[in-house]
Design an enzyme around this catalytic site. Structure first.
Site, short mmCIF file in Angstrom:
data_model
loop_
_atom_site.label_atom_id
_atom_site.label_comp_id
_atom_site.label_asym_id
_atom_site.label_seq_id
_atom_site.Cartn_x
_atom_site.Cartn_y
_atom_site.Cartn_z
N ASP A 153 30.42 52.10 20.17
CA ASP A 153 29.11 52.46 19.61
C ASP A 153 29.26 53.81 18.91
O ASP A 153 28.77 54.82 19.37
CB ASP A 153 28.08 52.53 20.74
CG ASP A 153 26.69 52.87 20.21
OD1 ASP A 153 26.49 52.85 18.99
OD2 ASP A 153 25.81 53.17 21.04
N ASP A 156 29.67 56.32 11.72
CA ASP A 156 30.42 55.67 10.63
C ASP A 156 31.89 56.11 10.63
O ASP A 156 32.22 57.17 11.18
CB ASP A 156 29.78 56.04 9.28
CG ASP A 156 28.35 55.53 9.18
OD1 ASP A 156 27.97 54.67 9.99
OD2 ASP A 156 27.63 55.98 8.28
N1 AG3 Z 1 25.66 54.17 16.30
C1 AG3 Z 1 25.68 54.40 14.89
C2 AG3 Z 1 25.73 53.22 14.00
C3 AG3 Z 1 26.03 53.65 12.61
C4 AG3 Z 1 24.85 54.08 11.84
N2 AG3 Z 1 25.25 54.41 10.50
C5 AG3 Z 1 24.44 54.83 9.51
N3 AG3 Z 1 23.16 54.90 9.69
N4 AG3 Z 1 24.96 55.16 8.37
C6 AG3 Z 1 24.34 54.13 16.79
C7 AG3 Z 1 24.12 54.94 17.96
C8 AG3 Z 1 23.09 54.27 18.80
N5 AG3 Z 1 23.52 54.13 20.13
#
Ligand code: AG3
Length: 272
Positions: A153, A156
């Site tokens: 998780d 980017d």
């Molecule tokens: N993890 C991030 C996912 C990527 C989002 N990317 C973007 N908005 N460019 C999410 C964390 C939540 N637990």
């Protein structure tokens, strides 16, 4: 006031904002929390949307449940990243899970999320949960534990998260999985990060016994969002245990329609 995340080619995702609640620069990234007009709180890392309170399940559910329901008996789960606790919360809904370790590199993300979001809904306090502040790559390199499911998780694939999309990482992760194991990673916007997605797919393909791709419409991101699944051993990711899905209280991912995950634009299917 508004917050906009700009993606490549001038594509933006925007929220109307009531107020900025918090901003800091951690060792790794700029952390911001906003109160939006219509979606509750918004967590932003390094200018990119991580989640909105009202809709975050549309990311955390497809990241967690398809993999945990496809695995025959997921007992030990590793989460890399996920500092807000949403992924941990969904993992701990599974009764088979005996231990869930979350390795987050940025302690400030965990602390900020605890104070402003609380989306772990008590998961950080669960006796099956262990939170480690550290580098996920180092953790998989050094751990002696064997794992059933690894969930990436991450942010980017730039900065600290870049290595989590490399062949070296996938190989190390493969080696710490049990004979039957699954790794799932978020893999970016289908339309706007297609190259990053293809690179990650290629790297996973050279390591795992089988690789699956699916996408899901995530609230707050440039959707559809892609997910990549690497299987070690004999698991068929297109099949899940519906019995274990009972009682999970899901909003977005529909276990009874698991097969709908796999639809994709023709050009993506041609490229994969
Ligand atoms: N993890 C991030 C996912 C990527 C989002 N990317 C973007 N908005 N460019 C999410 C964390 C939540 N637990």
């Amino acid at each position: 006031m508004h917050f906009i995340e700009w993606y490549p080619r001038g594509y933006g995702v925007a929220f109307k904002i009531k107020e900025k609640l918090f901003e800091t620069q951690s060792k790794y990234q700029r952390i911001e929390i906003y109160e939006t007009e219509g979606f509750g709180k918004l967590l932003v890392l390094e200018g990119t949307v991580q989640l909105v309170e009202q809709g975050e399940e549309s990311y955390h559910e497809p990241l967690v449940h398809p993999a945990l329901l496809a695995h025959p008996n997921p007992r030990r789960v590793l989460i890399i990243g996920g500092g807000d606790g949403g992924t941990l919360r969904e993992v701990l809904k599974h009764k088979t899970v005996e231990k869930a370790v979350m390795v987050e590199i940025d302690e400030m993300v965990v602390e900020t999320s605890k104070i402003y979001l609380g989306i772990d809904r008590g998961a950080f306090e669960d006796p099956r949960a262990e939170v480690i502040i550290g580098d996920g790559m180092e953790y998989v390199k050094n751990t002696k534990e064997k794992l059933d499911v690894i969930i990436v998780d991450s942010t980017d694939p730039v900065g600290p998260a870049k290595q989590l999309f490399s062949e070296e990482f996938y190989r190390t992760a493969y080696n710490v999985l049990n004979d039957d194991g699954i790794l799932i990673t978020q893999a970016g916007s289908v339309y706007l990060f297609t190259n990053e997605l293809l690179d990650a797919h290629k790297a996973m393909n050279s390591v795992f016994d089988k690789v699956y791709y699916f996408s899901f419409p995530v609230i707050g991101y440039a959707s559809p969002w892609s997910f990549l699944v690497g299987v070690k051993g004999n698991i068929d990711f297109t099949k899940i245990d519906l019995k274990r899905a009972e009682g999970l209280e899901l909003i977005y991912y529909d276990p009874e329609r698991h097969e709908t995950l796999f639809q994709m634009p023709k050009y993506v299917r041609d490229l994969l």
